[in-house]
Design a protein around this motif. Structure first.
Motif, short mmCIF file in Angstrom:
data_model
loop_
_atom_site.label_atom_id
_atom_site.label_comp_id
_atom_site.label_asym_id
_atom_site.label_seq_id
_atom_site.Cartn_x
_atom_site.Cartn_y
_atom_site.Cartn_z
N ALA A 38 2.55 10.87 -5.75
CA ALA A 38 3.84 11.52 -5.97
C ALA A 38 4.78 10.70 -6.86
N GLY A 39 4.22 9.83 -7.65
CA GLY A 39 5.05 9.00 -8.53
C GLY A 39 5.89 9.81 -9.49
N ASN A 40 5.37 10.93 -9.98
CA ASN A 40 6.13 11.74 -10.93
C ASN A 40 7.38 12.32 -10.28
N ASP A 41 7.35 12.54 -8.97
CA ASP A 41 8.51 13.06 -8.25
C ASP A 41 9.42 11.95 -7.73
N PHE A 42 8.84 10.90 -7.16
CA PHE A 42 9.62 9.87 -6.49
C PHE A 42 9.99 8.69 -7.37
N ALA A 43 9.25 8.48 -8.44
CA ALA A 43 9.54 7.35 -9.34
C ALA A 43 9.25 7.77 -10.78
N PRO A 44 9.94 8.81 -11.26
CA PRO A 44 9.59 9.37 -12.57
C PRO A 44 9.81 8.41 -13.74
N ARG A 45 10.64 7.41 -13.56
CA ARG A 45 10.87 6.46 -14.66
C ARG A 45 10.02 5.20 -14.53
N THR A 46 9.12 5.19 -13.54
CA THR A 46 8.20 4.05 -13.39
C THR A 46 7.02 4.30 -14.31
N LEU A 47 6.95 3.49 -15.36
CA LEU A 47 5.92 3.65 -16.37
C LEU A 47 4.98 2.45 -16.36
N ILE A 48 3.72 2.71 -16.65
CA ILE A 48 2.72 1.66 -16.81
C ILE A 48 2.13 1.88 -18.20
N GLU A 49 2.33 0.90 -19.05
CA GLU A 49 1.88 0.99 -20.44
C GLU A 49 2.40 2.27 -21.10
N GLY A 50 3.65 2.62 -20.80
CA GLY A 50 4.30 3.78 -21.39
C GLY A 50 3.96 5.11 -20.78
N GLU A 51 3.12 5.12 -19.76
CA GLU A 51 2.66 6.36 -19.12
C GLU A 51 3.22 6.42 -17.70
N PRO A 52 3.61 7.60 -17.21
CA PRO A 52 4.06 7.68 -15.82
C PRO A 52 3.02 7.06 -14.88
N ALA A 53 3.49 6.29 -13.91
CA ALA A 53 2.60 5.55 -13.02
C ALA A 53 1.57 6.47 -12.35
N GLN A 54 2.00 7.62 -11.87
CA GLN A 54 1.07 8.55 -11.21
C GLN A 54 -0.04 8.95 -12.17
N ALA A 83 0.82 -1.21 0.00
CA ALA A 83 0.00 0.00 0.00
C ALA A 83 0.86 1.26 0.00
N GLY A 84 1.95 1.25 0.76
CA GLY A 84 2.82 2.43 0.81
C GLY A 84 3.36 2.80 -0.57
N THR A 85 3.76 1.79 -1.31
CA THR A 85 4.26 2.04 -2.67
C THR A 85 3.14 2.57 -3.56
N MET A 86 1.97 1.96 -3.48
CA MET A 86 0.87 2.39 -4.34
C MET A 86 0.44 3.81 -4.04
N TRP A 87 0.36 4.18 -2.75
CA TRP A 87 0.00 5.56 -2.41
C TRP A 87 1.06 6.54 -2.90
N THR A 88 2.32 6.16 -2.73
CA THR A 88 3.40 7.03 -3.20
C THR A 88 3.31 7.22 -4.71
N LEU A 89 3.11 6.12 -5.44
CA LEU A 89 2.97 6.24 -6.90
C LEU A 89 1.75 7.08 -7.28
N PHE A 90 0.64 6.88 -6.57
CA PHE A 90 -0.60 7.58 -6.89
C PHE A 90 -0.47 9.08 -6.70
#
Length: 186
Positions: A128-144, A119-126
């Motif tokens: 603040a993903g663009n700040d904390f995990a900017p290269r984490t992509l889902i189907e080519g789109e930033p996770a957030q 849950a902590g990871t999912m909330w962070t991605l939801f």
């Protein structure tokens, strides 16, 4: 049905005229991104109409606790976690989520799941993903962006389903969200 009438009559006799009516993201969009459960939405409308019949107004609450049932609470569908790379079958065994309360836990241990890996990871991605995990992509789109886009589209589909119901007062857009790991120093 008859049971709903009995319960609603009882609650109204006790003075209740407004209810917080819960629904979850998973209930609406469990089959996958953009695939809405029209039967569930029809059920939600039927409940709202039953409430109107009894003179009850409703505030719709997009409910969640600790992100998802797969992270020890309820709310988001499993595909959100899978899209971020989690294996739903291993979240509990790995310690990424308490799916049952540990023996030494205080009652209501589900809330501790907000600071566990799942849950902590999912909330962070939801949030603040663009700040904390900017290269984490889902189907080519930033996770957030991906998660928020699907969440907002789901809310829009619910709003569309209930738009003609005069006893709907509005929406609680997200029950008690967590910040995940944002601001955590360790």
């Amino acid at each position: 049905d008859g049971a709903a009438d009995v319960h609603l009559s009882r609650l109204v006799s006790w003075g209740y005229t407004t209810f917080r009516l819960l629904f979850t993201w998973e209930a609406v969009e469990h089959a996958g991104p953009g695939r809405y459960d029209e039967d569930y939405l029809a059920y939600l409308v039927a409940v709202i109409r039953k409430c109107r019949h009894h003179g009850v107004a409703v505030l719709l609450d997009s409910h969640q606790d600790a992100w998802s049932r797969f992270t020890g609470g309820d709310g988001a569908p499993g595909w959100t976690l899978e899209a971020a790379g989690f294996d739903l079958t291993r979240l509990g065994a790995s310690g990424a989520a308490y799916l049952t309360a540990p023996e030494d836990a205080v009652p209501m241990a589900w809330n501790a799941n907000n600071m566990r890996c799942g849950a902590g990871t999912m909330w962070t991605l939801f949030f603040a993903g663009n700040d904390f995990a900017p290269r984490t992509l889902i189907e080519g789109e930033p996770a957030q962006d991906y998660l928020q886009r699907h969440y907002c589209a789901m809310l829009g589909r619910v709003a569309e389903a209930v738009r003609d119901e005069p006893n709907v007062l509005g929406f609680d857009l997200l029950n008690e969200p967590s910040v995940g790991f944002v601001g955590t120093k360790d």
